[in-house]
Design a protein around this motif. Structure first.
Motif, PDB file in Angstrom:
ATOM      1  N   ILE A  58     -42.387 -71.583  39.890  1.00 42.85           N
ATOM      2  CA  ILE A  58     -42.070 -70.528  38.937  1.00 42.85           C
ATOM      3  C   ILE A  58     -40.852 -69.519  39.100  1.00 42.85           C
ATOM      4  O   ILE A  58     -39.833 -69.125  38.726  1.00 42.85           O
ATOM      5  CB  ILE A  58     -42.985 -70.516  38.169  1.00 42.85           C
ATOM      6  CG1 ILE A  58     -43.668 -71.433  37.420  1.00 42.85           C
ATOM      7  CG2 ILE A  58     -42.912 -69.319  37.044  1.00 42.85           C
ATOM      8  CD1 ILE A  58     -45.148 -71.303  36.600  1.00 42.85           C
ATOM      9  N   GLN A  67     -33.935 -67.648  28.184  1.00 42.25           N
ATOM     10  CA  GLN A  67     -35.049 -66.637  28.733  1.00 42.25           C
ATOM     11  C   GLN A  67     -35.950 -66.270  27.811  1.00 42.25           C
ATOM     12  O   GLN A  67     -37.044 -65.947  28.363  1.00 42.25           O
ATOM     13  CB  GLN A  67     -34.498 -65.535  28.915  1.00 42.25           C
ATOM     14  CG  GLN A  67     -32.972 -65.579  30.221  1.00 42.25           C
ATOM     15  CD  GLN A  67     -32.412 -64.298  30.727  1.00 42.25           C
ATOM     16  OE1 GLN A  67     -32.942 -63.223  30.114  1.00 42.25           O
ATOM     17  NE2 GLN A  67     -31.335 -64.355  31.342  1.00 42.25           N
ATOM     18  N   HIS A  68     -35.832 -66.405  26.520  1.00 45.52           N
ATOM     19  CA  HIS A  68     -36.869 -65.877  25.590  1.00 45.52           C
ATOM     20  C   HIS A  68     -37.605 -67.118  24.813  1.00 45.52           C
ATOM     21  O   HIS A  68     -38.479 -66.644  24.033  1.00 45.52           O
ATOM     22  CB  HIS A  68     -36.335 -64.905  24.670  1.00 45.52           C
ATOM     23  CG  HIS A  68     -35.357 -63.761  25.528  1.00 45.52           C
ATOM     24  ND1 HIS A  68     -36.277 -62.819  26.091  1.00 45.52           N
ATOM     25  CD2 HIS A  68     -34.207 -63.329  25.646  1.00 45.52           C
ATOM     26  CE1 HIS A  68     -35.417 -61.831  26.740  1.00 45.52           C
ATOM     27  NE2 HIS A  68     -34.324 -62.410  26.372  1.00 45.52           N
ATOM     28  N   ASP A  70     -40.014 -70.311  24.540  1.00 45.76           N
ATOM     29  CA  ASP A  70     -40.832 -70.988  25.405  1.00 45.76           C
ATOM     30  C   ASP A  70     -40.442 -72.477  25.644  1.00 45.76           C
ATOM     31  O   ASP A  70     -40.699 -73.218  26.622  1.00 45.76           O
ATOM     32  CB  ASP A  70     -42.195 -70.872  24.788  1.00 45.76           C
ATOM     33  CG  ASP A  70     -43.008 -69.557  25.104  1.00 45.76           C
ATOM     34  OD1 ASP A  70     -42.415 -68.674  25.801  1.00 45.76           O
ATOM     35  OD2 ASP A  70     -43.943 -69.282  24.370  1.00 45.76           O
ATOM     36  N   GLU A  71     -39.933 -72.993  24.351  1.00 43.11           N
ATOM     37  CA  GLU A  71     -39.667 -74.386  24.524  1.00 43.11           C
ATOM     38  C   GLU A  71     -38.653 -74.756  25.302  1.00 43.11           C
ATOM     39  O   GLU A  71     -38.857 -76.155  25.920  1.00 43.11           O
ATOM     40  CB  GLU A  71     -39.178 -74.955  22.972  1.00 43.11           C
ATOM     41  CG  GLU A  71     -38.876 -76.255  22.857  1.00 43.11           C
ATOM     42  CD  GLU A  71     -38.956 -76.620  21.191  1.00 43.11           C
ATOM     43  OE1 GLU A  71     -38.960 -77.936  20.956  1.00 43.11           O
ATOM     44  OE2 GLU A  71     -38.182 -75.693  20.893  1.00 43.11           O
ATOM     45  N   ALA A  73     -37.439 -72.680  28.305  1.00 45.99           N
ATOM     46  CA  ALA A  73     -37.123 -71.925  29.505  1.00 45.99           C
ATOM     47  C   ALA A  73     -37.765 -72.945  30.648  1.00 45.99           C
ATOM     48  O   ALA A  73     -38.773 -73.346  30.523  1.00 45.99           O
ATOM     49  CB  ALA A  73     -37.770 -70.453  29.431  1.00 45.99           C
ATOM     50  N   LYS A  75     -38.948 -71.870  33.631  1.00 46.98           N
ATOM     51  CA  LYS A  75     -40.310 -71.059  34.028  1.00 46.98           C
ATOM     52  C   LYS A  75     -41.289 -71.212  33.118  1.00 46.98           C
ATOM     53  O   LYS A  75     -42.454 -71.209  33.648  1.00 46.98           O
ATOM     54  CB  LYS A  75     -39.995 -69.552  34.416  1.00 46.98           C
ATOM     55  CG  LYS A  75     -38.851 -69.376  35.387  1.00 46.98           C
ATOM     56  CD  LYS A  75     -38.633 -67.879  35.276  1.00 46.98           C
ATOM     57  CE  LYS A  75     -37.594 -67.337  36.491  1.00 46.98           C
ATOM     58  NZ  LYS A  75     -38.364 -67.384  37.707  1.00 46.98           N
ATOM     59  N   LYS A  76     -41.087 -71.561  32.044  1.00 53.45           N
ATOM     60  CA  LYS A  76     -42.388 -71.827  30.974  1.00 53.45           C
ATOM     61  C   LYS A  76     -42.863 -73.112  30.730  1.00 53.45           C
ATOM     62  O   LYS A  76     -43.596 -73.295  30.128  1.00 53.45           O
ATOM     63  CB  LYS A  76     -42.060 -71.028  29.764  1.00 53.45           C
ATOM     64  CG  LYS A  76     -41.816 -69.568  30.090  1.00 53.45           C
ATOM     65  CD  LYS A  76     -41.949 -68.691  28.530  1.00 53.45           C
ATOM     66  CE  LYS A  76     -41.595 -67.314  29.003  1.00 53.45           C
ATOM     67  NZ  LYS A  76     -41.342 -66.310  27.852  1.00 53.45           N
ATOM     68  N   ASN A  77     -42.169 -74.062  31.477  1.00 50.74           N
ATOM     69  CA  ASN A  77     -42.508 -75.381  31.396  1.00 50.74           C
ATOM     70  C   ASN A  77     -42.732 -76.154  32.772  1.00 50.74           C
ATOM     71  O   ASN A  77     -42.816 -77.310  33.125  1.00 50.74           O
ATOM     72  CB  ASN A  77     -41.200 -76.230  30.845  1.00 50.74           C
ATOM     73  CG  ASN A  77     -41.163 -76.258  29.367  1.00 50.74           C
ATOM     74  OD1 ASN A  77     -41.962 -76.473  28.631  1.00 50.74           O
ATOM     75  ND2 ASN A  77     -40.002 -75.476  28.894  1.00 50.74           N
ATOM     76  N   THR A  79     -46.162 -76.536  35.008  1.00 55.86           N
ATOM     77  CA  THR A  79     -47.555 -76.532  34.634  1.00 55.86           C
ATOM     78  C   THR A  79     -48.274 -77.229  35.815  1.00 55.86           C
ATOM     79  O   THR A  79     -48.208 -78.508  36.342  1.00 55.86           O
ATOM     80  CB  THR A  79     -47.995 -77.204  33.418  1.00 55.86           C
ATOM     81  OG1 THR A  79     -47.086 -76.789  32.405  1.00 55.86           O
ATOM     82  CG2 THR A  79     -49.291 -76.854  32.986  1.00 55.86           C
ATOM     83  N   GLU A  96     -41.685 -79.654  33.357  1.00 54.61           N
ATOM     84  CA  GLU A  96     -41.094 -79.717  31.766  1.00 54.61           C
ATOM     85  C   GLU A  96     -41.701 -80.855  31.056  1.00 54.61           C
ATOM     86  O   GLU A  96     -40.975 -81.985  31.011  1.00 54.61           O
ATOM     87  CB  GLU A  96     -39.382 -79.947  31.773  1.00 54.61           C
ATOM     88  CG  GLU A  96     -38.941 -78.594  32.133  1.00 54.61           C
ATOM     89  CD  GLU A  96     -37.385 -78.475  31.685  1.00 54.61           C
ATOM     90  OE1 GLU A  96     -36.782 -79.383  31.923  1.00 54.61           O
ATOM     91  OE2 GLU A  96     -36.979 -77.492  32.042  1.00 54.61           O
TER      92      GLU A  96
END
Length: 135
Positions: A58, A67-68, A70-71, A73, A75-77, A79, A96
């Motif tokens: 990440i 950047q903003h 969640d779907e 980005a 970094k936010k995918n 896990t 992802e």
């Protein structure tokens, strides 16, 4: 009835491998490894190492234009998951899960845009895996 005689170098049945040094005997077929691999501390260790690796991925992931949200980005995918496979705990890092957010692997390996220009890959996932490799 004749008994079968084992020839030298020919194993019959279950064989124990033993190691003895200084009053300590280690038998590989004792079965403690299976009990140890099923234990809670091993699961916690695998989960800790898997989440550590995911955190490094990440951190290395590029920001990109999303950047903003969640779907989409990168970094936010990313896990980490831990599950039991057979008799062992296995840790996975999933990149992802969202099928609509497919640009992380394009960033990793490179791509051609609609105009035909080649964009070089960043290899951020590969570099993290190479740093974590044990030789």
């Amino acid at each position: 009835m004749a008994r079968r005689v084992a020839r030298p170098g020919q194993a019959r049945g279950k064989q124990n491998t033993r190691f003895q040094k200084g009053g300590f005997t280690f038998e590989t077929n004792a079965g403690f490894e299976t009990t140890l691999m099923h234990s809670g501390p091993v699961k916690e260790l695998v989960a800790a190492k898997t989440s550590e690796l995911a955190a490094k991925m990440i951190k290395a992931a590029p920001l990109g234009p999303h950047q903003h949200t969640d779907e989409f980005a990168i970094k936010k995918n990313i896990t980490p998951y831990v599950e039991q496979v057979g008799k062992e705990w296995v840790g996975y890092v999933v990149i992802e899960e969202n099928e609509r957010a497919r640009h992380a692997m394009l960033q990793e390996r490179g791509y051609r845009d609609p105009a035909g220009r080649r964009h070089k890959g960043r290899f951020f996932l590969k570099s993290v895996l190479e740093k974590e490799r044990v030789d």
